[in-house]
Design a protein around this motif. Structure first.
Motif, PDB file in Angstrom:
ATOM      1  N   TYR A  11       0.866  -1.177   0.000  1.00  0.00           N
ATOM      2  CA  TYR A  11       0.000   0.000   0.000  1.00  0.00           C
ATOM      3  C   TYR A  11       0.900   1.223   0.000  1.00  0.00           C
ATOM      4  O   TYR A  11       1.876   1.305   0.774  1.00  0.00           O
ATOM      5  CB  TYR A  11      -0.897   0.019   1.234  1.00  0.00           C
ATOM      6  CG  TYR A  11      -1.593   1.353   1.418  1.00  0.00           C
ATOM      7  CD1 TYR A  11      -2.689   1.702   0.641  1.00  0.00           C
ATOM      8  CD2 TYR A  11      -1.127   2.278   2.355  1.00  0.00           C
ATOM      9  CE1 TYR A  11      -3.309   2.936   0.785  1.00  0.00           C
ATOM     10  CE2 TYR A  11      -1.738   3.506   2.511  1.00  0.00           C
ATOM     11  CZ  TYR A  11      -2.832   3.838   1.723  1.00  0.00           C
ATOM     12  OH  TYR A  11      -3.428   5.060   1.863  1.00  0.00           O
ATOM     13  N   ILE A  12       0.600   2.205  -0.870  1.00  0.00           N
ATOM     14  CA  ILE A  12       1.394   3.425  -0.957  1.00  0.00           C
ATOM     15  C   ILE A  12       0.459   4.623  -0.820  1.00  0.00           C
ATOM     16  O   ILE A  12      -0.536   4.731  -1.540  1.00  0.00           O
ATOM     17  CB  ILE A  12       2.161   3.498  -2.291  1.00  0.00           C
ATOM     18  CG1 ILE A  12       3.028   2.249  -2.487  1.00  0.00           C
ATOM     19  CG2 ILE A  12       3.031   4.753  -2.340  1.00  0.00           C
ATOM     20  CD1 ILE A  12       3.756   2.203  -3.827  1.00  0.00           C
ATOM     21  N   THR A  14      -0.088   7.566  -1.882  1.00  0.00           N
ATOM     22  CA  THR A  14       0.017   8.559  -2.936  1.00  0.00           C
ATOM     23  C   THR A  14      -1.121   8.294  -3.906  1.00  0.00           C
ATOM     24  O   THR A  14      -1.806   7.276  -3.789  1.00  0.00           O
ATOM     25  CB  THR A  14       1.382   8.506  -3.642  1.00  0.00           C
ATOM     26  OG1 THR A  14       1.538   9.651  -4.495  1.00  0.00           O
ATOM     27  CG2 THR A  14       1.517   7.244  -4.496  1.00  0.00           C
ATOM     28  N   ALA A  19       1.738   7.575  -8.796  1.00  0.00           N
ATOM     29  CA  ALA A  19       2.529   6.340  -8.819  1.00  0.00           C
ATOM     30  C   ALA A  19       2.764   5.879 -10.256  1.00  0.00           C
ATOM     31  O   ALA A  19       3.878   5.481 -10.620  1.00  0.00           O
ATOM     32  CB  ALA A  19       1.826   5.255  -8.010  1.00  0.00           C
ATOM     33  N   TRP A  32      15.144   3.933  -6.728  1.00  0.00           N
ATOM     34  CA  TRP A  32      14.514   3.025  -5.771  1.00  0.00           C
ATOM     35  C   TRP A  32      14.948   1.565  -5.885  1.00  0.00           C
ATOM     36  O   TRP A  32      14.653   0.768  -4.977  1.00  0.00           O
ATOM     37  CB  TRP A  32      12.991   3.127  -5.844  1.00  0.00           C
ATOM     38  CG  TRP A  32      12.340   2.728  -7.147  1.00  0.00           C
ATOM     39  CD1 TRP A  32      12.112   3.513  -8.223  1.00  0.00           C
ATOM     40  CD2 TRP A  32      11.805   1.435  -7.477  1.00  0.00           C
ATOM     41  NE1 TRP A  32      11.473   2.812  -9.220  1.00  0.00           N
ATOM     42  CE2 TRP A  32      11.266   1.535  -8.776  1.00  0.00           C
ATOM     43  CE3 TRP A  32      11.714   0.218  -6.798  1.00  0.00           C
ATOM     44  CZ2 TRP A  32      10.667   0.451  -9.415  1.00  0.00           C
ATOM     45  CZ3 TRP A  32      11.110  -0.858  -7.428  1.00  0.00           C
ATOM     46  CH2 TRP A  32      10.594  -0.733  -8.719  1.00  0.00           C
ATOM     47  N   GLY A 106      -4.908   6.746  -1.587  1.00  0.00           N
ATOM     48  CA  GLY A 106      -3.719   5.944  -1.819  1.00  0.00           C
ATOM     49  C   GLY A 106      -3.882   4.982  -2.978  1.00  0.00           C
ATOM     50  O   GLY A 106      -4.811   5.086  -3.793  1.00  0.00           O
ATOM     51  N   CYS A 136      10.574  -2.779  -3.262  1.00  0.00           N
ATOM     52  CA  CYS A 136       9.187  -2.342  -3.088  1.00  0.00           C
ATOM     53  C   CYS A 136       9.082  -1.397  -1.892  1.00  0.00           C
ATOM     54  O   CYS A 136       8.392  -0.367  -1.947  1.00  0.00           O
ATOM     55  CB  CYS A 136       8.296  -3.563  -2.907  1.00  0.00           C
ATOM     56  SG  CYS A 136       6.539  -3.210  -2.718  1.00  0.00           S
ATOM     57  N   ARG A 137       9.786  -1.733  -0.821  1.00  0.00           N
ATOM     58  CA  ARG A 137       9.809  -0.867   0.362  1.00  0.00           C
ATOM     59  C   ARG A 137      10.443   0.482   0.024  1.00  0.00           C
ATOM     60  O   ARG A 137       9.982   1.540   0.472  1.00  0.00           O
ATOM     61  CB  ARG A 137      10.597  -1.567   1.481  1.00  0.00           C
ATOM     62  CG  ARG A 137      10.850  -0.709   2.716  1.00  0.00           C
ATOM     63  CD  ARG A 137       9.561  -0.433   3.462  1.00  0.00           C
ATOM     64  NE  ARG A 137       9.803   0.434   4.597  1.00  0.00           N
ATOM     65  CZ  ARG A 137       9.779   1.760   4.539  1.00  0.00           C
ATOM     66  NH1 ARG A 137       9.531   2.370   3.386  1.00  0.00           N
ATOM     67  NH2 ARG A 137       9.998   2.480   5.621  1.00  0.00           N
ATOM     68  N   LYS A 140       7.933   2.579  -2.028  1.00  0.00           N
ATOM     69  CA  LYS A 140       6.902   3.100  -1.128  1.00  0.00           C
ATOM     70  C   LYS A 140       7.432   4.309  -0.371  1.00  0.00           C
ATOM     71  O   LYS A 140       6.765   5.359  -0.275  1.00  0.00           O
ATOM     72  CB  LYS A 140       6.470   2.004  -0.152  1.00  0.00           C
ATOM     73  CG  LYS A 140       5.523   2.465   0.959  1.00  0.00           C
ATOM     74  CD  LYS A 140       5.174   1.285   1.877  1.00  0.00           C
ATOM     75  CE  LYS A 140       4.453   1.739   3.128  1.00  0.00           C
ATOM     76  NZ  LYS A 140       3.101   2.248   2.852  1.00  0.00           N
ATOM     77  N   GLU A 144       5.951   8.111  -0.759  1.00  0.00           N
ATOM     78  CA  GLU A 144       5.309   8.686   0.420  1.00  0.00           C
ATOM     79  C   GLU A 144       6.081   9.906   0.932  1.00  0.00           C
ATOM     80  O   GLU A 144       5.470  10.861   1.441  1.00  0.00           O
ATOM     81  CB  GLU A 144       5.155   7.619   1.508  1.00  0.00           C
ATOM     82  CG  GLU A 144       4.130   6.556   1.112  1.00  0.00           C
ATOM     83  CD  GLU A 144       3.834   5.536   2.182  1.00  0.00           C
ATOM     84  OE1 GLU A 144       2.789   4.869   2.075  1.00  0.00           O
ATOM     85  OE2 GLU A 144       4.633   5.404   3.139  1.00  0.00           O
ATOM     86  N   ALA A 152       5.999   5.292   7.381  1.00  0.00           N
ATOM     87  CA  ALA A 152       5.305   4.418   6.436  1.00  0.00           C
ATOM     88  C   ALA A 152       3.811   4.351   6.751  1.00  0.00           C
ATOM     89  O   ALA A 152       3.407   4.108   7.900  1.00  0.00           O
ATOM     90  CB  ALA A 152       5.903   3.014   6.489  1.00  0.00           C
TER      91      ALA A 152
END
Length: 323
Positions: A11-12, A14, A19, A32, A106, A136-137, A140, A144, A152
């Protein structure tokens, strides 16, 4: 689970459009990813750059997916320009797709990866979960941070998946699954309760609760996306899931690879177990086994089921017989 397929989700906090625009720029991979660094732009949608899993450069190509319900892209990679053997579909689900009428903002990011058994190295196989989860982290965190968050964000849902290999032409799988009148054969927790049409019908679940099921099929790139919605009218409860039917030849960049990958994407509430619909990912997995067995039988193939859930490349002798 299909051992050559990997999925990563988050889940992000934004907007879906933000995205999507960020992911469409290959140059942003510099920020990233672990070590995908774009060195030379080849054309508008292609770069040559370094990679985390190899000691040689890769060509990176991005393709936008057209769909009215959510944003999507594919990344393609290969050692030669326009000869790509890795494909990475990415889907961006807005919260109101998962829960109609929600006030959650989001986006739910889902990243699917394939590793061709003929080309995979031990390092790729052993490292892909660790690397993609960490990347992925990182993605995110960057998005964010751009949205002025300092910690987070946690979404109301999380994504879980079930994946299986089906050794039958994808066209047979699509024709079978897009017709709701067949669901009584492969969905053992539902029983027909009235008229069933190809795309909508009423059923009863294992507790004799009324549930309306509907299906929608979309063509996505070189594969198919099948939406399945369960609606409990007495409780105003929705449970939606998405199935991707991806030809194995496309997933692994191998024209000799038969069949398709059935990848099911499901959504679950954090810290709030469901009391209606499917209650665990294994309920989807059991259906997938039924789908595999029945679809392969329709294709006249009664041998592959015994080989398990994963794609295993054909031997040279098997390929010769296939031709």
């Amino acid at each position: 689970m299909e051992k050559n397929t990997f999925a990563t989700s988050a889940y992000i906090a934004t907007s879906p459009k933000t995205a999507f625009d960020y992911l469409c720029s290959l140059k942003n991979l510099d920020d990233w990813t672990l070590f995908s660094r774009m060195r030379e732009q080849i054309d508008e949608d292609t770069w040559l750059g370094s990679a985390s899993g190899y000691h040689k450069n890769l060509y990176y190509h991005v393709k936008k997916l057209e769909n009215p319900l959510f944003y999507g892209i594919e990344w393609h990679c290969g050692f030669e320009y326009q000869k790509y053997f890795q494909v990475y579909p990415v889907l961006l689900f807005p919260p109101d797709y998962i829960e109609p009428g929600t006030d959650e903002a989001g986006v739910y990011f889902h990243w699917l990866s394939f590793v061709d058994p003929r080309r995979q190295t031990q390092m790729i196989m052993q490292g892909i979960h660790t690397v993609h989860t960490s990347e992925c982290r990182s993605l995110k965190g960057i998005l964010e941070r751009k949205a002025e968050r300092t910690t987070a964000a946690k979404g109301r849902y999380f994504i879980d998946t079930d994946t299986i290999y089906v050794d039958a032409p994808v066209e047979i799988g699509v024709e079978y699954l897009k017709d709701l009148r067949n669901i009584d054969e492969w969905a053992h927790l539902l029983r027909p309760n009235g008229e069933i049409t190809p795309d909508v019908g009423e059923f009863k679940d294992e507790y004799d609760q009324k549930v309306k099921v509907s299906l929608r099929l979309h063509s996505l790139s070189k594969y198919y996306l099948l939406e399945q919605e369960h609606f409990y009218p007495d409780y105003n409860f929705y449970q939606r899931s998405v199935a991707l039917l991806i030809p194995t030849a496309y997933a692994f960049g191998d024209p000799d690879a038969p069949g398709f990958i059935l990848h099911r994407i499901t959504f679950w509430k954090n810290n709030e177990p469901f009391v209606h619909g499917k209650l665990q990912i294994e309920d989807f997995g059991a259906e997938s086994m039924n789908i595999k067995r029945l679809t392969e039988a329709k294709a006249g193939n009664l041998k592959s089921f015994d080989r398990g859930m994963s794609y295993i490349p054909r031997t040279q002798e098997e390929l010769a017989l296939q031709r």
